[in-house]
Design an enzyme around this catalytic site. Structure first.
Site, short mmCIF file in Angstrom:
data_model
loop_
_atom_site.label_atom_id
_atom_site.label_comp_id
_atom_site.label_asym_id
_atom_site.label_seq_id
_atom_site.Cartn_x
_atom_site.Cartn_y
_atom_site.Cartn_z
N GLY A 11 0.81 -1.21 0.00
CA GLY A 11 0.00 0.00 0.00
C GLY A 11 0.84 1.25 0.00
N ASN A 12 0.22 2.37 0.24
CA ASN A 12 0.95 3.64 0.37
C ASN A 12 0.31 4.44 1.50
OD1 ASN A 12 -1.09 5.58 -0.80
ND2 ASN A 12 -0.88 4.13 -2.50
#
Ligand code: CTP
Length: 408
Positions: A209-210
Protein backbone atom coordinates in the site's frame (compact mmCIF):
# COMPACT_ATOMS: atom_id res chain seq x y z
CA UNK A 1 -18.41 35.10 -6.33
CA UNK A 2 -15.95 37.33 -4.52
CA UNK A 3 -16.47 38.14 -0.87
CA UNK A 4 -17.41 41.72 -1.67
CA UNK A 5 -20.29 40.53 -3.89
CA UNK A 6 -21.74 38.33 -1.15
CA UNK A 7 -24.71 39.91 0.63
CA UNK A 8 -24.33 40.19 4.41
CA UNK A 9 -25.46 37.14 6.31
CA UNK A 10 -27.10 36.83 9.69
CA UNK A 11 -24.63 34.48 11.38
CA UNK A 12 -25.32 33.01 14.81
CA UNK A 13 -22.10 31.98 16.52
CA UNK A 14 -22.66 29.58 19.41
CA UNK A 15 -19.77 29.58 21.85
CA UNK A 16 -19.59 26.70 24.30
CA UNK A 17 -17.40 26.09 27.31
CA UNK A 18 -13.99 24.89 26.23
CA UNK A 19 -10.52 26.42 26.34
CA UNK A 20 -10.76 26.94 22.57
CA UNK A 21 -13.50 29.54 23.25
CA UNK A 22 -10.78 32.18 23.07
CA UNK A 23 -10.30 31.24 19.40
CA UNK A 24 -14.04 31.83 18.79
CA UNK A 25 -13.17 35.52 19.09
CA UNK A 26 -11.09 35.25 15.89
CA UNK A 27 -13.97 33.49 14.10
CA UNK A 28 -16.41 36.24 15.14
CA UNK A 29 -13.98 38.98 14.18
CA UNK A 30 -13.33 37.51 10.72
CA UNK A 31 -17.07 37.22 10.03
CA UNK A 32 -17.71 40.79 11.20
CA UNK A 33 -14.83 42.14 9.10
CA UNK A 34 -16.34 40.42 6.06
CA UNK A 35 -19.48 42.47 6.65
CA UNK A 36 -21.75 39.87 8.25
CA UNK A 37 -24.18 40.53 11.09
CA UNK A 38 -22.96 38.29 13.91
CA UNK A 39 -25.07 37.31 16.92
CA UNK A 40 -23.33 35.40 19.64
CA UNK A 41 -25.16 32.89 21.82
CA UNK A 42 -22.85 31.81 24.62
CA UNK A 43 -23.42 29.08 27.15
CA UNK A 44 -22.87 29.97 30.79
CA UNK A 45 -19.69 27.89 30.88
CA UNK A 46 -18.38 29.62 27.72
CA UNK A 47 -18.56 32.91 29.62
CA UNK A 48 -16.18 31.47 32.21
CA UNK A 49 -13.58 31.13 29.44
CA UNK A 50 -14.17 34.36 27.52
CA UNK A 51 -15.82 37.49 28.84
CA UNK A 52 -19.16 38.89 27.72
CA UNK A 53 -17.70 42.38 27.00
CA UNK A 54 -15.12 40.85 24.65
CA UNK A 55 -17.77 38.91 22.73
CA UNK A 56 -20.06 41.98 22.55
CA UNK A 57 -17.28 44.33 21.43
CA UNK A 58 -15.98 41.96 18.76
CA UNK A 59 -19.42 40.92 17.45
CA UNK A 60 -20.75 44.51 17.70
CA UNK A 61 -24.05 43.09 19.01
CA UNK A 62 -25.46 42.19 22.42
CA UNK A 63 -24.59 38.63 23.42
CA UNK A 64 -27.45 36.31 24.37
CA UNK A 65 -26.91 33.69 27.02
CA UNK A 66 -30.03 33.36 29.14
CA UNK A 67 -33.12 31.41 28.17
CA UNK A 68 -35.40 33.69 30.16
CA UNK A 69 -34.22 37.03 28.76
CA UNK A 70 -36.37 38.78 26.15
CA UNK A 71 -39.23 36.34 26.66
CA UNK A 72 -41.74 38.87 25.26
CA UNK A 73 -39.89 38.76 21.90
CA UNK A 74 -39.82 34.94 22.07
CA UNK A 75 -36.05 35.19 21.80
CA UNK A 76 -35.52 31.51 22.47
CA UNK A 77 -36.75 30.76 18.96
CA UNK A 78 -36.35 34.14 17.24
CA UNK A 79 -32.56 33.99 17.10
CA UNK A 80 -32.58 30.61 15.38
CA UNK A 81 -35.42 31.49 13.03
CA UNK A 82 -33.64 34.56 11.68
CA UNK A 83 -30.22 32.91 11.22
CA UNK A 84 -28.84 32.29 7.73
CA UNK A 85 -26.28 29.95 9.22
CA UNK A 86 -25.31 28.79 12.72
CA UNK A 87 -21.79 27.87 13.74
CA UNK A 88 -20.67 26.37 17.03
CA UNK A 89 -17.07 27.15 17.82
CA UNK A 90 -15.89 25.46 19.88
CA UNK A 91 -18.31 22.55 20.12
CA UNK A 92 -17.45 20.61 23.26
CA UNK A 93 -18.11 16.87 23.69
CA UNK A 94 -20.97 17.80 26.03
CA UNK A 95 -22.56 20.15 23.49
CA UNK A 96 -22.19 17.56 20.74
CA UNK A 97 -23.97 14.98 22.92
CA UNK A 98 -26.75 17.45 23.71
CA UNK A 99 -27.14 18.35 20.05
CA UNK A 100 -27.34 14.69 19.05
CA UNK A 101 -30.06 14.14 21.65
CA UNK A 102 -31.93 17.36 20.72
CA UNK A 103 -31.75 19.01 24.16
CA UNK A 104 -33.47 22.40 24.44
CA UNK A 105 -32.94 23.40 28.06
CA UNK A 106 -30.72 26.39 27.32
CA UNK A 107 -30.75 29.24 24.82
CA UNK A 108 -28.26 27.59 22.47
CA UNK A 109 -30.33 24.38 22.37
CA UNK A 110 -33.59 26.20 21.58
CA UNK A 111 -31.84 28.40 19.01
CA UNK A 112 -30.54 25.38 17.13
CA UNK A 113 -33.79 23.41 17.31
CA UNK A 114 -35.78 26.42 16.08
CA UNK A 115 -33.55 26.90 13.05
CA UNK A 116 -33.62 25.38 9.58
CA UNK A 117 -30.34 27.09 8.63
CA UNK A 118 -27.18 25.10 7.91
CA UNK A 119 -25.34 24.16 11.10
CA UNK A 120 -21.54 24.06 11.19
CA UNK A 121 -19.72 22.75 14.25
CA UNK A 122 -16.04 22.90 15.14
CA UNK A 123 -15.38 20.20 17.74
CA UNK A 124 -12.65 20.82 20.31
CA UNK A 125 -11.73 18.41 23.07
CA UNK A 126 -9.04 16.06 24.26
CA UNK A 127 -8.15 13.16 21.99
CA UNK A 128 -9.61 10.56 24.34
CA UNK A 129 -12.94 12.38 24.42
CA UNK A 130 -12.97 12.79 20.62
CA UNK A 131 -12.24 9.09 20.15
CA UNK A 132 -14.67 7.90 22.81
CA UNK A 133 -17.39 5.66 21.34
CA UNK A 134 -20.11 8.03 22.63
CA UNK A 135 -18.63 11.02 20.79
CA UNK A 136 -17.95 8.96 17.65
CA UNK A 137 -21.61 7.87 17.66
CA UNK A 138 -22.89 11.42 18.30
CA UNK A 139 -20.76 12.87 15.50
CA UNK A 140 -22.03 10.20 13.08
CA UNK A 141 -25.62 11.07 14.08
CA UNK A 142 -25.04 14.77 13.47
CA UNK A 143 -23.26 14.13 10.17
CA UNK A 144 -26.21 11.99 9.02
CA UNK A 145 -28.48 14.92 9.83
CA UNK A 146 -26.45 17.11 7.51
CA UNK A 147 -24.49 18.99 10.17
CA UNK A 148 -21.18 20.20 8.71
CA UNK A 149 -18.27 19.17 10.91
CA UNK A 150 -15.04 21.19 10.58
CA UNK A 151 -12.00 19.50 12.05
CA UNK A 152 -10.87 18.82 14.64
CA UNK A 153 -7.25 19.26 13.66
CA UNK A 154 -4.43 17.27 15.11
CA UNK A 155 -1.83 19.07 17.20
CA UNK A 156 -0.90 20.48 20.59
CA UNK A 157 -3.83 20.36 23.02
CA UNK A 158 -4.33 22.38 26.19
CA UNK A 159 -2.00 20.31 28.32
CA UNK A 160 1.27 18.76 27.28
CA UNK A 161 -0.50 16.16 25.15
CA UNK A 162 -1.15 16.39 21.44
CA UNK A 163 -3.35 14.53 18.96
CA UNK A 164 -6.67 14.93 17.18
CA UNK A 165 -9.09 17.18 19.09
CA UNK A 166 -7.68 20.66 18.58
CA UNK A 167 -10.27 23.10 17.21
CA UNK A 168 -9.90 23.80 13.47
CA UNK A 169 -8.21 27.09 12.61
CA UNK A 170 -10.58 30.12 12.64
CA UNK A 171 -10.02 30.73 8.89
CA UNK A 172 -11.10 27.18 8.08
CA UNK A 173 -14.19 27.55 10.25
CA UNK A 174 -15.11 30.79 8.49
CA UNK A 175 -14.54 29.12 5.09
CA UNK A 176 -16.87 26.27 6.10
CA UNK A 177 -19.53 28.72 7.31
CA UNK A 178 -19.44 30.69 4.06
CA UNK A 179 -19.37 27.50 1.96
CA UNK A 180 -22.45 26.23 3.84
CA UNK A 181 -24.51 29.14 2.54
CA UNK A 182 -23.08 29.35 -0.92
CA UNK A 183 -22.07 30.39 -3.43
CA UNK A 184 -23.48 27.37 -5.22
CA UNK A 185 -21.16 28.06 -8.12
CA UNK A 186 -20.81 24.37 -8.98
CA UNK A 187 -24.57 23.67 -9.06
CA UNK A 188 -25.41 21.37 -11.96
CA UNK A 189 -21.82 20.14 -12.29
CA UNK A 190 -21.16 16.40 -12.01
CA UNK A 191 -17.79 15.81 -10.41
CA UNK A 192 -16.02 12.49 -10.01
CA UNK A 193 -13.20 12.47 -7.44
CA UNK A 194 -10.87 9.63 -6.51
CA UNK A 195 -9.09 9.68 -3.17
CA UNK A 196 -7.07 7.54 -0.80
CA UNK A 197 -4.39 4.95 -1.43
CA UNK A 198 -4.87 1.62 -3.15
CA UNK A 199 -3.89 -1.70 -1.56
CA UNK A 200 -2.61 -4.53 -3.72
CA UNK A 201 -3.25 -7.89 -2.08
CA UNK A 202 -0.41 -10.36 -1.59
CA UNK A 203 -2.48 -12.93 0.28
CA UNK A 204 -5.75 -12.72 2.28
CA UNK A 205 -4.08 -10.76 5.10
CA UNK A 206 -1.30 -8.70 3.47
CA UNK A 207 -1.06 -5.97 0.89
CA UNK A 208 1.30 -3.48 -0.72
CA UNK A 209 0.00 0.00 0.00
CA UNK A 210 0.95 3.64 0.37
CA UNK A 211 0.51 6.27 3.07
CA UNK A 212 -2.20 8.38 1.41
CA UNK A 213 -5.01 9.13 3.88
CA UNK A 214 -7.43 10.54 1.31
CA UNK A 215 -7.68 13.85 3.22
CA UNK A 216 -7.05 16.11 0.21
CA UNK A 217 -9.38 14.24 -2.14
CA UNK A 218 -12.15 14.05 0.47
CA UNK A 219 -11.73 17.79 1.17
CA UNK A 220 -12.18 18.46 -2.57
CA UNK A 221 -15.27 16.22 -2.72
CA UNK A 222 -16.78 17.84 0.40
CA UNK A 223 -16.10 21.38 -0.80
CA UNK A 224 -17.51 20.64 -4.27
CA UNK A 225 -20.70 19.21 -2.73
CA UNK A 226 -21.02 22.27 -0.47
CA UNK A 227 -20.75 24.43 -3.60
CA UNK A 228 -23.69 22.62 -5.18
CA UNK A 229 -21.95 19.99 -7.34
CA UNK A 230 -23.24 16.46 -7.59
CA UNK A 231 -20.21 14.53 -6.35
CA UNK A 232 -19.23 10.88 -6.60
CA UNK A 233 -16.15 9.89 -4.64
CA UNK A 234 -14.30 6.68 -5.44
CA UNK A 235 -12.52 6.16 -2.14
CA UNK A 236 -9.66 3.72 -1.64
CA UNK A 237 -9.09 2.85 2.03
CA UNK A 238 -9.97 6.30 3.34
CA UNK A 239 -8.84 7.38 6.80
CA UNK A 240 -11.30 10.27 6.98
CA UNK A 241 -15.10 10.50 7.08
CA UNK A 242 -17.06 11.48 3.99
CA UNK A 243 -19.98 13.94 4.28
CA UNK A 244 -23.41 12.50 3.42
CA UNK A 245 -23.83 14.93 0.50
CA UNK A 246 -21.10 12.99 -1.34
CA UNK A 247 -21.90 9.62 -2.97
CA UNK A 248 -19.14 7.25 -1.86
CA UNK A 249 -18.04 4.18 -3.82
CA UNK A 250 -15.57 2.27 -1.63
CA UNK A 251 -12.81 0.34 -3.40
CA UNK A 252 -9.49 -1.12 -2.35
CA UNK A 253 -7.13 -2.18 -5.17
CA UNK A 254 -5.94 -0.28 -8.24
CA UNK A 255 -7.99 -2.64 -10.40
CA UNK A 256 -11.18 -1.90 -8.44
CA UNK A 257 -10.43 1.82 -8.57
CA UNK A 258 -9.87 1.61 -12.34
CA UNK A 259 -13.12 -0.25 -12.92
CA UNK A 260 -15.21 2.12 -10.78
CA UNK A 261 -13.57 5.27 -12.16
CA UNK A 262 -13.61 4.34 -15.84
CA UNK A 263 -17.22 3.17 -15.42
CA UNK A 264 -18.38 6.47 -13.93
CA UNK A 265 -16.20 8.92 -15.87
CA UNK A 266 -18.15 9.31 -19.10
CA UNK A 267 -21.08 10.99 -17.35
CA UNK A 268 -18.86 13.39 -15.36
CA UNK A 269 -18.20 17.01 -16.31
CA UNK A 270 -15.05 16.97 -14.19
CA UNK A 271 -12.78 14.12 -13.07
CA UNK A 272 -10.24 14.73 -10.30
CA UNK A 273 -7.72 11.92 -9.80
CA UNK A 274 -6.43 12.62 -6.29
CA UNK A 275 -5.99 8.93 -5.40
CA UNK A 276 -2.52 7.49 -4.89
CA UNK A 277 -2.71 4.50 -7.20
CA UNK A 278 -0.25 1.62 -7.04
CA UNK A 279 1.87 1.39 -10.18
CA UNK A 280 2.56 -2.30 -9.60
CA UNK A 281 0.65 -5.19 -8.06
CA UNK A 282 1.66 -8.78 -7.25
CA UNK A 283 1.03 -10.84 -10.39
CA UNK A 284 -0.62 -13.56 -8.31
CA UNK A 285 -2.53 -13.40 -5.05
CA UNK A 286 -1.96 -16.38 -2.75
CA UNK A 287 -5.22 -18.08 -1.79
CA UNK A 288 -4.05 -18.60 1.79
CA UNK A 289 -1.59 -16.85 4.11
CA UNK A 290 2.03 -17.19 2.99
CA UNK A 291 3.90 -19.18 5.65
CA UNK A 292 7.54 -18.71 6.64
CA UNK A 293 7.99 -22.48 6.82
CA UNK A 294 7.26 -22.92 3.13
CA UNK A 295 8.87 -19.64 1.93
CA UNK A 296 12.26 -20.03 3.64
CA UNK A 297 14.70 -17.12 4.26
CA UNK A 298 13.81 -15.07 1.21
CA UNK A 299 10.53 -14.25 -0.40
CA UNK A 300 10.36 -12.88 -3.92
CA UNK A 301 7.21 -11.21 -5.13
CA UNK A 302 6.79 -10.67 -8.85
CA UNK A 303 5.03 -7.37 -9.53
CA UNK A 304 3.28 -6.38 -12.73
CA UNK A 305 2.24 -2.92 -13.87
CA UNK A 306 -1.27 -1.69 -13.15
CA UNK A 307 -3.36 0.27 -15.61
CA UNK A 308 -2.61 3.99 -15.73
CA UNK A 309 -6.15 5.19 -15.02
CA UNK A 310 -5.44 8.88 -15.57
CA UNK A 311 -3.84 8.22 -18.97
CA UNK A 312 -6.78 5.98 -19.94
CA UNK A 313 -9.24 8.68 -18.87
CA UNK A 314 -7.36 11.23 -20.98
CA UNK A 315 -7.54 8.98 -24.06
CA UNK A 316 -11.33 8.56 -23.89
CA UNK A 317 -12.20 11.96 -22.45
CA UNK A 318 -15.32 13.76 -23.76
CA UNK A 319 -14.26 17.09 -25.34
CA UNK A 320 -15.86 19.29 -22.71
CA UNK A 321 -14.74 17.27 -19.67
CA UNK A 322 -12.05 18.77 -17.41
CA UNK A 323 -9.57 16.15 -16.24
CA UNK A 324 -7.35 16.97 -13.27
CA UNK A 325 -4.45 14.78 -12.18
CA UNK A 326 -2.23 14.90 -9.12
CA UNK A 327 1.50 14.35 -9.02
CA UNK A 328 3.07 13.10 -5.82
CA UNK A 329 6.80 13.77 -5.97
CA UNK A 330 9.58 13.48 -3.40
CA UNK A 331 11.92 15.87 -5.27
CA UNK A 332 13.17 18.60 -2.89
CA UNK A 333 14.45 21.07 -5.45
CA UNK A 334 11.62 23.38 -6.69
CA UNK A 335 12.68 23.74 -10.36
CA UNK A 336 13.31 19.99 -10.60
CA UNK A 337 9.89 19.32 -8.99
CA UNK A 338 8.22 21.51 -11.62
CA UNK A 339 10.14 19.79 -14.39
CA UNK A 340 8.85 16.41 -13.16
CA UNK A 341 5.34 17.91 -13.15
CA UNK A 342 5.72 19.22 -16.72
CA UNK A 343 6.98 15.87 -17.91
CA UNK A 344 4.09 14.14 -16.10
CA UNK A 345 1.28 16.30 -17.53
CA UNK A 346 2.69 15.81 -21.03
CA UNK A 347 2.82 12.03 -20.47
CA UNK A 348 -0.62 11.73 -18.85
CA UNK A 349 -2.57 14.09 -21.12
CA UNK A 350 -4.78 15.67 -18.44
CA UNK A 351 -5.91 19.32 -18.50
CA UNK A 352 -4.44 20.37 -15.16
CA UNK A 353 -1.90 18.72 -12.87
CA UNK A 354 -1.76 19.45 -9.14
CA UNK A 355 1.85 18.91 -8.13
CA UNK A 356 2.48 18.25 -4.47
CA UNK A 357 5.57 17.29 -2.59
CA UNK A 358 5.33 14.13 -0.52
CA UNK A 359 7.80 12.58 1.84
CA UNK A 360 8.24 10.96 5.19
CA UNK A 361 6.55 13.89 6.93
CA UNK A 362 4.97 15.95 4.13
CA UNK A 363 1.94 15.52 1.90
CA UNK A 364 0.44 12.13 2.79
CA UNK A 365 -1.64 12.04 5.96
CA UNK A 366 -0.90 15.62 7.06
CA UNK A 367 -3.49 18.36 7.66
CA UNK A 368 -1.72 20.90 5.45
CA UNK A 369 -0.69 20.86 1.84
CA UNK A 370 1.26 23.00 -0.55
CA UNK A 371 0.58 22.65 -4.27
CA UNK A 372 1.50 24.09 -7.64
CA UNK A 373 -0.94 23.59 -10.51
CA UNK A 374 0.30 23.28 -14.10
CA UNK A 375 -1.70 23.53 -17.29
CA UNK A 376 -1.12 21.52 -20.49
CA UNK A 377 1.52 24.00 -21.63
CA UNK A 378 3.41 23.39 -18.38
CA UNK A 379 2.70 26.91 -17.14
CA UNK A 380 1.96 27.53 -13.45
CA UNK A 381 -1.70 28.55 -13.22
CA UNK A 382 -2.10 28.49 -9.43
CA UNK A 383 -0.12 28.02 -6.25
CA UNK A 384 -1.77 27.34 -2.90
CA UNK A 385 -0.70 26.34 0.55
CA UNK A 386 -2.62 25.93 3.78
CA UNK A 387 -4.98 23.41 5.24
CA UNK A 388 -6.29 20.75 2.86
CA UNK A 389 -9.84 22.24 2.90
CA UNK A 390 -8.45 25.66 1.95
CA UNK A 391 -6.33 24.13 -0.84
CA UNK A 392 -9.46 22.25 -1.99
CA UNK A 393 -11.33 25.56 -2.24
CA UNK A 394 -8.56 27.11 -4.33
CA UNK A 395 -8.51 24.12 -6.70
CA UNK A 396 -12.28 24.43 -7.19
CA UNK A 397 -11.95 28.19 -7.83
CA UNK A 398 -9.40 27.36 -10.53
CA UNK A 399 -11.67 24.66 -11.94
CA UNK A 400 -14.49 27.19 -12.25
CA UNK A 401 -12.22 29.65 -14.04
CA UNK A 402 -11.01 26.92 -16.40
CA UNK A 403 -14.54 25.78 -17.23
CA UNK A 404 -15.63 29.37 -17.74
CA UNK A 405 -12.65 30.14 -20.02
CA UNK A 406 -13.17 27.03 -22.17
CA UNK A 407 -16.93 27.62 -22.55
CA UNK A 408 -16.57 31.26 -23.69
N1 CTP B 1 -2.45 7.42 -11.54
C1 CTP B 1 -3.35 6.60 -12.19
N2 CTP B 1 -3.09 5.28 -12.36
C2 CTP B 1 -1.93 4.75 -11.93
C3 CTP B 1 -0.97 5.57 -11.28
C4 CTP B 1 -1.27 6.91 -11.09
O1 CTP B 1 -4.41 7.07 -12.59
N3 CTP B 1 -1.70 3.45 -12.11
C5 CTP B 1 -2.77 8.83 -11.41
C6 CTP B 1 -2.82 9.37 -9.98
O2 CTP B 1 -4.13 9.30 -9.47
C7 CTP B 1 -2.38 10.81 -10.17
C8 CTP B 1 -1.46 10.75 -11.38
O3 CTP B 1 -1.75 9.55 -12.06
O4 CTP B 1 -3.48 11.64 -10.53
C9 CTP B 1 0.01 10.78 -11.04
O5 CTP B 1 0.30 9.79 -10.07
P1 CTP B 1 1.77 9.66 -9.52
O6 CTP B 1 1.79 8.54 -8.54
O7 CTP B 1 2.29 10.99 -9.11
O8 CTP B 1 2.59 9.31 -10.84
P2 CTP B 1 2.88 7.95 -11.56
O9 CTP B 1 1.86 7.71 -12.60
O10 CTP B 1 3.06 6.88 -10.55
O11 CTP B 1 4.27 8.27 -12.30
P3 CTP B 1 5.77 8.19 -11.65
O12 CTP B 1 6.02 6.75 -11.38
O13 CTP B 1 6.62 8.75 -12.73
O14 CTP B 1 5.77 9.07 -10.44
Amino acid sequence: MSESERSPLNVVVGVTGGIAAYKAVAVIRALVLEGHDVHVVATESALRFVGLPTLEAISRNPVSHELFEGVAQVRHVAIGQSADVIVLAPATANTIARLAAGFADDLLGTTILASTAPLVIAPAMHTEMWQNAATVHNIATLRDRGVIIVGPASGQLTGTDSGPGRMAEPDDIVDAVLAAVGPKDLAGTRILVTAGGTREPIDPVRFIGNRSSGKQGVAIAAAAAARGASVTLIGANLDVPVPPAVTLVAVSSAEELAEATLGASSSADVVIMAAAVADYRPDAVAASKLKKDTQGDELTLRLVKTQDILASLAESKPADQVLIGFAAETENDDPALLELGREKIARKGCDLLVVNRVGWTTGFGTDDNSVVVLDRAGDIVMEASGTKPSVAGRILDLLNRTRHDTST
